[in-house]
Design a protein around this motif. Structure first.
Motif, mmCIF file in Angstrom:
data_model
loop_
_atom_site.group_PDB
_atom_site.id
_atom_site.type_symbol
_atom_site.label_atom_id
_atom_site.label_comp_id
_atom_site.label_asym_id
_atom_site.label_seq_id
_atom_site.Cartn_x
_atom_site.Cartn_y
_atom_site.Cartn_z
ATOM 1 N N UNK A 237 -1.181 -17.497 7.347
ATOM 2 C CA UNK A 237 -1.570 -16.197 6.614
ATOM 3 C C UNK A 237 -2.017 -16.495 5.026
ATOM 4 N N UNK A 238 -3.271 -15.858 4.412
ATOM 5 C CA UNK A 238 -3.886 -15.933 3.628
ATOM 6 C C UNK A 238 -3.561 -14.054 2.434
ATOM 7 N N UNK A 239 -3.971 -12.988 3.608
ATOM 8 C CA UNK A 239 -3.719 -11.700 3.014
ATOM 9 C C UNK A 239 -2.837 -11.159 3.328
ATOM 10 N N UNK A 240 -1.527 -10.672 3.493
ATOM 11 C CA UNK A 240 -0.226 -9.891 3.786
ATOM 12 C C UNK A 240 -0.611 -8.269 2.999
ATOM 13 N N UNK A 241 -0.833 -7.263 4.217
ATOM 14 C CA UNK A 241 -1.115 -6.007 3.740
ATOM 15 C C UNK A 241 0.065 -5.637 4.342
ATOM 16 N N UNK A 242 1.050 -4.413 3.191
ATOM 17 C CA UNK A 242 2.140 -4.035 3.523
ATOM 18 C C UNK A 242 2.024 -2.765 3.506
ATOM 19 N N UNK A 243 2.387 -1.575 4.922
ATOM 20 C CA UNK A 243 2.411 -0.467 4.575
ATOM 21 C C UNK A 243 3.458 0.187 4.164
ATOM 22 N N UNK A 244 3.856 1.259 3.575
ATOM 23 C CA UNK A 244 5.304 1.933 2.998
ATOM 24 C C UNK A 244 5.374 3.314 3.462
ATOM 25 N N UNK A 245 6.748 3.984 3.893
ATOM 26 C CA UNK A 245 6.927 5.149 3.297
ATOM 27 C C UNK A 245 6.082 5.762 2.448
ATOM 28 N N UNK B 16 0.903 -0.810 0.079
ATOM 29 C CA UNK B 16 -0.396 -0.100 0.033
ATOM 30 C C UNK B 16 1.038 0.603 0.016
ATOM 31 N N UNK B 17 0.958 2.029 -0.827
ATOM 32 C CA UNK B 17 1.398 3.644 -1.179
ATOM 33 C C UNK B 17 0.445 4.676 -1.141
ATOM 34 N N UNK B 18 1.221 5.394 -0.816
ATOM 35 C CA UNK B 18 0.226 6.866 -1.179
ATOM 36 C C UNK B 18 0.623 7.881 0.019
ATOM 37 N N UNK C 118 0.425 3.613 14.660
ATOM 38 C CA UNK C 118 -0.795 3.929 14.208
ATOM 39 C C UNK C 118 -1.229 2.497 13.919
ATOM 40 N N UNK C 119 -0.507 2.117 13.065
ATOM 41 C CA UNK C 119 -0.590 0.653 12.698
ATOM 42 C C UNK C 119 -1.116 -0.660 13.402
ATOM 43 N N UNK C 120 -0.235 -1.005 14.028
ATOM 44 C CA UNK C 120 -0.352 -1.475 15.885
ATOM 45 C C UNK C 120 -1.925 -1.200 16.317
ATOM 46 N N UNK C 121 -2.189 -0.057 16.521
ATOM 47 C CA UNK C 121 -3.222 0.110 17.199
ATOM 48 C C UNK C 121 -4.512 -0.280 16.587
ATOM 49 N N UNK C 122 -4.415 0.046 14.729
ATOM 50 C CA UNK C 122 -5.223 -0.866 14.334
ATOM 51 C C UNK C 122 -5.275 -2.318 13.935
ATOM 52 N N UNK D 135 -6.148 1.082 5.528
ATOM 53 C CA UNK D 135 -5.048 -0.434 5.649
ATOM 54 C C UNK D 135 -5.951 -1.140 6.233
ATOM 55 N N UNK D 136 -6.430 -0.366 8.292
ATOM 56 C CA UNK D 136 -7.097 -1.080 9.074
ATOM 57 C C UNK D 136 -8.122 -1.687 8.694
ATOM 58 N N UNK D 137 -8.773 -0.461 7.646
ATOM 59 C CA UNK D 137 -10.164 -1.049 7.120
ATOM 60 C C UNK D 137 -10.190 -1.958 5.838
ATOM 61 N N UNK D 138 -9.144 -2.166 5.299
ATOM 62 C CA UNK D 138 -8.878 -3.091 4.988
ATOM 63 C C UNK D 138 -8.994 -4.800 5.379
ATOM 64 N N UNK D 139 -7.970 -4.934 6.505
ATOM 65 C CA UNK D 139 -7.790 -5.921 7.087
ATOM 66 C C UNK D 139 -8.899 -6.214 7.369
#
Ligand code: GDP
Length: 299
Positions: free
Chosen positions: A181-189, A103-105, A144-148, A115-119
């Motif tokens: 795991x079925x789906x891995x969602x990766x945050x990026x800077x 996930x970029x942006x 923040x990602x951990x909170x999600x 990302x949280x909502x998508x998870x």
């Protein structure tokens, strides 16, 4: 209905004008086209896309010998639908499993929230989801990602601030494999101001995914903020210079009159808008449905 509500501002802006044009027009003349053109541009559809729509509409009206505003409106809807759907894979559901979503942006567009909502969305569909905190540039992003991850109830792979994002993704891929795991969602800077660095970083991450996760289905999602209107399109073009992008997550459609940007993005980038953000809540991320969108816009 939720979609209609979320699009309230865009509806006030675009829909009311379009409605007025179609209900006051008795014949399809120059004035009609001019007014329609103005209404589309004012709602952030964009100049280029508006011209494409108007030209196609002119041609279709002529070819099909359309003379009533009602039929012209149907034609307009179909042209817009075509822009959003044609040759596009609108589905966010992975082609096969396991899958990895990069996930970029840029910061502030709603990337972490999305990302949280998508998870949550995938978890609700029965997939086992894992998050990777690949935005190691800011400690806040990791927190923040951990909170999600806690809110959604999925696991997260993280390292400390400043660590190598590719190393985090490497760890996450290994974890995804061993934990089935079925789906891995990766945050990026999302530091667009240094495109060379960003490009290098994404390249390195991509290499890790190709090497370690060669059996993973892979997609890159770009998160864009609808409230920025035409600037979202500009930002997308910058990202496309450094990364391939398979789908767009368009956030904050609920808070903007610039919803026409969905049409501009679909047309100019030829990348499908796959998900839309319609609020701050955990379930405020919807699959983008062009039919429903057009219906919500044009009643
Ligand atoms: P990031 O810096 O890109 O990770 O952005 P965040 O995920 O922290 O989001 C920035 C702000 O936008 C937060 O206050 C979110 O609640 C808000 N936000 C994200 N998506 C949406 C959306 O679809 N609608 C609304 N109204 N707010 C959103």
């Amino acid at each position: 209905e939720k979609l209609k509500e979320s699009l309230a501002k865009t509806r006030d802006n675009l829909t009311q004008k379009v409605e007025a044009i179609f209900s006051f027009t008795t014949q399809i003349d120059e004035e009609f086209y001019e007014e329609l053109e103005e209404a589309l541009i004012m709602s952030d559809v964009g100049v280029k896309t508006t011209q494409h729509i108007i030209e196609t509409l002119r041609k279709n009206i002529k070819d099909k010998k359309i003379s009533t505003p009602d039929k012209a409106k149907e034609e307009l809807k179909n042209i817009i639908l075509d822009i959003m759907k044609k040759d596009k894979n609108l589905s966010i559901i992975p082609g096969f499993l396991p899958a990895v979503f990069m996930v970029v942006g840029v910061n502030g567009v709603g990337k972490t929230t999305s990302i949280g909502k998508l998870a949550y969305y995938f978890k609700n569909k029965g997939y086992k989801v894992l998050l990777a905190a690949g935005d190691t540039f800011r400690a806040a992003a990791i927190d923040q990602l951990e909170v999600w991850s806690q809110r959604v109830g999925v696991e997260i792979i993280k390292q400390s601030e400043g660590s190598d994002p590719a190393a985090v993704i490497f760890d996450a891929i290994q974890a995804a494999k061993s934990r089935k795991v079925d789906i891995l969602i990766c945050d990026t800077a999302g530091r667009l101001h240094n495109k060379r660095n960003l490009m290098e970083e994404l390249r390195k991450i991509n290499r890790v995914i190709e090497k370690e996760g060669s059996n993973f289905y892979k997609e890159t999602l770009l998160v864009l903020d609808a409230t920025t209107g035409q600037n979202a399109l500009f930002q997308a073009k910058e990202f496309l210079e450094v990364s391939d992008v398979n789908g767009i997550v368009l956030t904050k459609l609920d808070g903007t009159a610039k919803g026409g940007i969905v049409i501009g993005i679909s047309n100019e980038l030829n990348i499908p808008v796959k998900m839309i953000g319609v609020g701050e809540g955990i379930d405020d991320l919807q699959e983008f449905d062009p039919e429903m969108f057009v219906e919500a816009l044009f009643e």
